[in-house]
Design a protein around this motif. Sequence first.
Motif, PDB file in Angstrom:
ATOM      1  N   GLY A  39      21.686  23.448  32.782  1.00 21.45           N
ATOM      2  CA  GLY A  39      21.700  22.016  33.049  1.00 21.45           C
ATOM      3  C   GLY A  39      20.889  21.264  32.013  1.00 21.45           C
ATOM      4  N   VAL A  45      20.519  26.031  36.158  1.00 27.76           N
ATOM      5  CA  VAL A  45      20.706  25.406  37.471  1.00 27.76           C
ATOM      6  C   VAL A  45      21.270  26.420  38.454  1.00 27.76           C
ATOM      7  N   PRO A  58      17.548  24.316  40.766  1.00 24.83           N
ATOM      8  CA  PRO A  58      17.363  24.477  39.316  1.00 24.83           C
ATOM      9  C   PRO A  58      15.975  24.997  38.944  1.00 24.83           C
ATOM     10  N   ARG A  60      12.917  24.676  36.631  1.00 22.83           N
ATOM     11  CA  ARG A  60      12.449  23.459  35.961  1.00 22.83           C
ATOM     12  C   ARG A  60      11.196  23.710  35.140  1.00 22.83           C
TER      13      ARG A  60
END
Length: 194
Positions: A39, A45, A58, A60
């Motif tokens: 993503g 993701v 997701p 991160r």
Amino acid sequence: LRWLDSTLGLNDDELVPPYTPLKAAGNQIECLNRRVVFGVAGMPVAIVSNNRDVLAGPLRLDLIRGGKPVVWQQSSPDKTTLEKPAKVIRESAADGDLFQLANKTTMEADGMVRFDITLTAKEDVVIDGIAIEAPYNAQVATYMAGAGRTGGTRPATWEWKASPNVKVWIGDYDAGMQLNFLSQTKGSLVENKG
């Protein structure tokens, strides 16, 4: 010790059985019974192994400023810079607040994914910290090893002190993910029951 000086697997055009050629299409790469969907900022993701979702959301990279994470917006289309049977390299870029992020993602046929991330501030700025959020799917996160733990059933919480090259694996018999931090890191595992 036939393997001691082996060069098998060093060539990106050569696959070592039972691995299969990587297949890159759009924002995803597939390898032996696995699929990674990327993503914003080139972060996963979805990670699917043997038809099981490893992530609950997701993965991160959070740059914390003023107590809040910077929101990343894709600044240019992702591009694949190398596509070979045993290795694919993608480049991603994102902007957020006063920062630019460049991510060079390398995936190999054995499922290893490496992120080389460069953060650049557009001006002098103070940040509170940087965090990696990896929300594991509870149905897959059965066992844990690493970060000072020798193995066994995953505990509800776990913390580790700063040390170089921390590795932690969480998963089940046919799906899981290992995170390797290549510099001084400290961290914690917290079970979210909600």
